[in-house]
Design an enzyme around this catalytic site. Structure first.
Site, mmCIF file in Angstrom:
data_model
loop_
_atom_site.group_PDB
_atom_site.id
_atom_site.type_symbol
_atom_site.label_atom_id
_atom_site.label_comp_id
_atom_site.label_asym_id
_atom_site.label_seq_id
_atom_site.Cartn_x
_atom_site.Cartn_y
_atom_site.Cartn_z
ATOM 1 N N TYR A 126 41.962 36.135 43.921
ATOM 2 C CA TYR A 126 41.298 36.559 45.086
ATOM 3 C C TYR A 126 39.907 35.800 45.168
ATOM 4 O O TYR A 126 39.453 35.254 45.937
ATOM 5 C CB TYR A 126 41.338 37.798 45.357
ATOM 6 C CG TYR A 126 40.782 38.394 46.512
ATOM 7 C CD1 TYR A 126 41.417 38.125 47.804
ATOM 8 C CD2 TYR A 126 39.405 38.956 46.624
ATOM 9 C CE1 TYR A 126 40.768 38.465 48.746
ATOM 10 C CE2 TYR A 126 38.783 39.202 47.918
ATOM 11 C CZ TYR A 126 39.451 39.141 48.926
ATOM 12 O OH TYR A 126 38.839 39.547 50.211
ATOM 13 N N SER A 132 34.374 36.763 51.787
ATOM 14 C CA SER A 132 34.190 38.328 51.258
ATOM 15 C C SER A 132 32.905 38.035 50.070
ATOM 16 O O SER A 132 32.634 36.837 49.836
ATOM 17 C CB SER A 132 35.480 38.394 50.296
ATOM 18 O OG SER A 132 35.376 39.460 49.408
#
Length: 256
Positions: free
Chosen positions: A153, A140
């Site tokens: 995250y 990501s």
């Protein structure tokens, strides 16, 4: 009918039954790969496999180390050794750091990082023995920069990027390449569901919410999952054999 560049290669896509995973699996099928869909929901995984013409499906919770390894072994029993592994499965939870309990960090590391470690442990010996293999980790932009309120995250995705670099160095002389693809906010069902929840809580319009999501993207748009899939397919082909240890941001210029 011409054969695709990946004809006959066994590709396994974790989290392959939703969103970006489906787009990746479909593109791999289109290039002639024998694709195994790995998803937590067996009914959904089977349906997607049939719809896109995948070779088959297996079911596992990627956070379950033994279950994930067993699922990969079952796929190999059916279609031969995995020569393309796409670690796409992941999850995100949000909370300000001071309100994020240790358990949230543990969950994010388990799903986003430890699952990659488990899958790589399962397939790398076979790839090295065969003298060829492709591992693509779907990270990501959160693996390349910081974001507020998703510290667990972000930490997990940064770890995936670091693992990618380390594995690339360890496998550089084996014929195996290891790379990461780092999408920004993408136009998936999960993002749309998130938008709907925010709408319900705040009363804001969908356009306003999406605009805020993509505010750091110079192109001011959600990423099409197909763009991520195209990047993955290129990395798995012979033309990318000198490309390893890299993290490609598919994010409209958000990360340069």
């Amino acid at each position: 009918m011409t054969q695709g560049q990946l004809h006959g290669r066994h590709a396994l896509v974790t989290g392959g039954s939703r969103g970006i995973g489906v787009a990746i699996a479909k593109r791999l099928v289109g290039e002639g790969a024998l694709v195994t869909i790995l998803g937590r929901n067996s009914t959904r995984a089977e349906q997607v496999a049939k719809t896109i013409g995948a070779a088959g499906f297996v079911s596992a919770d990627v956070a379950d180390r033994d279950g994930l390894t067993a699922a990969i072994r079952a796929a190999e029993d059916d279609h031969g050794g995995v020569s393309i592994l796409v670690n796409n499965a992941g999850a995100a939870e949000s909370a300000p750091f001071l309100k994020a309990p240790p358990e949230q960090f543990q969950r994010m590391l388990s799903v986003n990082l430890e699952s990659v470690v488990t899958a790589c442990h399962a397939v790398l010996p076979g790839m090295i023995a065969a003298g060829t293999g492709r591992i693509v980790n779907i990270a990501s932009t959160a693996g390349l920069k910081g974001y507020r309120y998703v510290s667990a995250y972000v930490a997990a995705k940064h770890a995936v990027v670091g693992l990618t670099k380390a594995l690339a160095l360890e496998t550089a002389e084996t014929g195996v390449t290891v790379n990461a693809v780092c999408p920004g906010f993408a136009d998936t069902d999960l993002v749309r569901e998130s938008v709907a929840r925010i709408q319900e809580k705040t009363g804001r319009s969908e356009a306003e919410i999406v605009a805020e999501m993509v505010s750091d993207n110079p192109q001011k748009r959600l990423i099409d999952p197909q763009e991520v899939a195209d990047c993955v397919v290129w990395l798995t082909g012979d033309g990318a054999r000198s490309f390893t240890g890299q993290s490609l941001a598919v994010a409209g210029g958000e990360v340069m």
